[in-house]
Write an enzyme that holds these catalytic residues in place. Structure first.
Site, PDB file in Angstrom:
ATOM      1  CG  HIS A   1      -0.768  18.243 -62.969  1.00 50.58           C
ATOM      2  ND1 HIS A   1      -0.681  19.094 -61.885  1.00 50.58           N
ATOM      3  CD2 HIS A   1      -2.101  18.035 -63.164  1.00 50.58           C
ATOM      4  CE1 HIS A   1      -1.899  19.388 -61.443  1.00 50.58           C
ATOM      5  NE2 HIS A   1      -2.775  18.761 -62.207  1.00 50.58           N
TER       6      HIS A   1
ATOM      7  CG  HIS B   1      -5.460  19.221 -57.670  1.00 51.25           C
ATOM      8  ND1 HIS B   1      -6.427  18.317 -58.026  1.00 51.25           N
ATOM      9  CD2 HIS B   1      -4.842  19.591 -58.826  1.00 51.25           C
ATOM     10  CE1 HIS B   1      -6.418  18.158 -59.340  1.00 51.25           C
ATOM     11  NE2 HIS B   1      -5.457  18.908 -59.845  1.00 51.25           N
TER      12      HIS B   1
ATOM     13  CG  ASP C   1      -5.474  17.008 -63.666  1.00 48.49           C
ATOM     14  OD1 ASP C   1      -5.501  17.149 -62.428  1.00 48.49           O
ATOM     15  OD2 ASP C   1      -5.481  17.975 -64.447  1.00 48.49           O
TER      16      ASP C   1
ATOM     17  CG  HIS D   1      -0.060  17.888 -57.922  1.00 49.72           C
ATOM     18  ND1 HIS D   1       0.045  19.273 -58.013  1.00 49.72           N
ATOM     19  CD2 HIS D   1       0.646  17.392 -58.969  1.00 49.72           C
ATOM     20  CE1 HIS D   1       0.765  19.588 -59.074  1.00 49.72           C
ATOM     21  NE2 HIS D   1       1.139  18.465 -59.665  1.00 49.72           N
TER      22      HIS D   1
END
Length: 361
Positions: A272, A255, A172, A258
């Site tokens: 994540h 993101h 992340d 994602h």
């Protein structure tokens, strides 16, 4: 356009901090607390959590977090709160537990103390909750009134968590600089409400430098049960540097992709940060970054066990349609992909996903 940087009022990282939560709540002027706690943490650390509340004779209501960080979950907890008997919300656990606590704080207009027990995401420090549907699909970003009043990081607890979670946190955090750099170039408005600052980009750069310099060592140490300076530095990078870096530096393609990947059935069990790591490689491909830069990121991911191919994500099907669905979702109306300094279409994302997969192989 004004430049804005924001952060929690206070960030505290140390050893044995979970035994001081009641003291910290009293420092906020609160005398009655409501804690939302991850079930595993509740079962293992209940005595440590309640210690300082009992010492201060401070009432504490404890609620085990179950289900998803969804609108329904948040509304149910807010409805169950005795507002006249609660002066501070505490969130203790992983990213979804913390985001739920922040959303409850937002809806009930109470201060919040955030206590991450893993360093798997950069959620703890932000004035943002990521909401999912009850089925686990990405729903929306919920902007909050303010950042957490306190973020309390107990290094001893985080170091005992599964190593995969620390690695996911590095995944992340890996995107932070590249997304902040893209937002800086495009002049995008960040979650903080303005354009990026020198400070935010510097923290994002420090985050990346820390990962590359100490990530592999920290992983080895955690696996051996050693709480070394490298472990402490990676915890700070995953939680604080990445947290401030993404919120005040901005999100972009990584993101966005994602969020699209959360819809793919074959990577439901991928964390994540694991999805973000692969999506970071995709963003670099989209940007036509130098091969040396892409290879540096892929090499780092391989060393610590982050996904660099679709197969690593659990996607084994050769069917292009689900990947096109991911690409289209990445380019939805409110997607952070529009913060990229150039126009991106769904077909561009699909091609970049396939190229990143080939590069990873």
């Amino acid at each position: 356009m004004m430049q804005i940087i924001c952060s929690p009022t206070k960030y505290i990282q140390g050893h044995g901090e979970i035994r001081k939560l009641g003291d910290y709540c009293l420092q906020l002027g609160a005398t009655r607390a409501y804690a939302i706690i991850d079930p595993y943490i509740f079962s293992v650390y209940k005595k440590e959590i309640t210690y300082s509340f009992e010492m201060n004779e401070m009432p504490l209501v404890m609620c085990e977090f179950k289900g998803e960080c969804s609108r329904n979950q948040v509304n149910e907890i807010v409805a169950a709160l005795g507002l006249k008997d609660t002066e501070v919300i505490i969130g203790i656990g992983g990213g979804k537990t913390l985001d739920t606590a922040k959303a409850v704080s937002h809806m009930s207009n109470l201060p919040v103390v955030i206590v991450p027990t893993v360093a798997s995401t950069d959620a703890p420090c932000s004035a943002l909750s990521v909401l999912y549907t009850d089925e686990g699909d990405f729903d929306c970003y919920l902007p909050l009134k303010r950042n957490p009043d306190l973020v309390i990081v107990d290094v001893d607890i985080i170091a005992k968590a599964p190593a995969r979670l620390l690695v996911a946190g590095m995944g992340d955090a890996l995107s932070t600089f590249y997304e902040a750099k893209a937002c800086r170039e495009s002049g995008a408005i960040t979650h903080a409400g303005g354009t990026s600052t020198i400070a935010a980009l510097s923290l994002a750069r420090a985050c990346l430098d820390t990962l590359l310099a100490e990530g592999e060592t920290a992983l080895k140490d955690v696996k051996q049960g050693i709480t070394s300076p490298a472990v402490e530095h990676i915890i700070e990078a995953n939680i604080y540097l990445s947290g401030i870096g993404f919120e005040s530096g901005g999100l972009a393609a990584a993101h966005a992709i994602h969020n699209g990947l959360t819809l793919h059935e074959e990577c439901r069990n991928t964390l994540h940060g694991e999805k973000v790591a692969f999506a970071t490689i995709v963003q670099l491909v989209l940007e036509k970054a130098p091969y040396e830069e892409i290879d540096q990121v892929i090499g780092f991911c391989k060393k610590i066990g982050l996904p660099v191919t679709l197969n690593d994500l659990g996607i084994t099907s050769k069917d292009i349609d689900p990947l096109m669905m991911v690409a289209e979702a990445s380019c939805s109306e409110d997607s952070p992909i529009w913060n990229m300094p150039f126009e991106v279409q769904a077909v561009d994302v699909l091609e970049a996903i396939l190229a990143a997969d080939a590069r990873g192989q």
